[in-house]
Design an enzyme around this catalytic site. Sequence first.
Site, PDB file in Angstrom:
ATOM      1  N   PRO A   2      42.477  46.014  43.083  1.00 39.81           N
ATOM      2  CA  PRO A   2      43.683  45.181  42.926  1.00 39.81           C
ATOM      3  C   PRO A   2      43.357  43.702  43.112  1.00 39.81           C
ATOM      4  O   PRO A   2      42.737  43.318  44.093  1.00 39.81           O
ATOM      5  CB  PRO A   2      44.616  45.680  44.033  1.00 39.81           C
ATOM      6  N   GLU A   3      43.757  42.906  42.153  1.00 39.61           N
ATOM      7  CA  GLU A   3      43.520  41.465  42.194  1.00 39.61           C
ATOM      8  C   GLU A   3      44.851  40.768  42.491  1.00 39.61           C
ATOM      9  O   GLU A   3      45.884  41.415  42.612  1.00 39.61           O
ATOM     10  CB  GLU A   3      42.958  40.992  40.844  1.00 39.61           C
TER      11      GLU A   3
END
Length: 271
Positions: A2-3
């Site tokens: 997850p960014e």
Amino acid sequence: MPELPEVETTCRGIEPHVLGRRIGSVTVRDSRLRWPVPEDLAARVVGHTVRTLSRRAKYLLMGFDHGVLLMHLGMSGSLRIVKEGLPPRTHDHVDLCMDTGTCLRLHDPRRFGAVLWIEGPPDRHPLLARLGPEPLEEAFHADYLFRSTRKRRVAIKQHIMNSHVVVGVGNIYASEALFIAGIRPGRAAGRVTRADCDRLTGAIRQVLVEAIQQGGTTLRDFVHEDGSHGYFQQSLRVYGRAGQACLSCKCTVKQLIQGNRSSFYCPTCQR
Ligand SMILES: [Zn+2]
């Protein structure tokens, strides 16, 4: 992994189910995350109301009157809203159930995520105190970036991926932004110009905002009990396209390894 855009979308997705709600119960099925989930988590939050919900870098901050619950999704984590009593899947490690009967459920196969309790101002917490500005906020501007690059020999790509300079610019976003800005990833940070920084700050914003907008279409997944929340499928301009024709000039895209991470660039469009 997850960014920043996934975390931002998660924050927006869970907000209507969490903000202003009172915590009714807490279930910790496995406390062995990156750091142990506090043993007294339930005692700290049950009966208390969520007053604020925000994101700082890739941390989610859930504010109560007496402290802040910090959450991080690590390498593989995701948060979903489920109905209380829904049987957990493997790797559903933590539930925060609201007194409305909905639960915020943390799923994290690799357990690099975090759930920590912070007393006192979160921006002084060791995890947050030294972070650079948010890329989508005004403090991140061309003059700031230009000043931060002076006399720096490190490659510009590594410079913008340094969370002390600016937070949330991951490997793919850095490659994409440098392509848009026309700057080679291996150029020394100290050799970018003020005009380069103008284009680069704009390009970083552009790739992140595009990803958040694409992520908006996945918002419904937060309330789909059976749907697993995948990470965003980006349409990429240069990343992963080594050996293929540049979308802009048809030259062959090249690949470069910098600090164990792959970079992709067009030798004609990027200088
Ligand atoms: Zn090109």
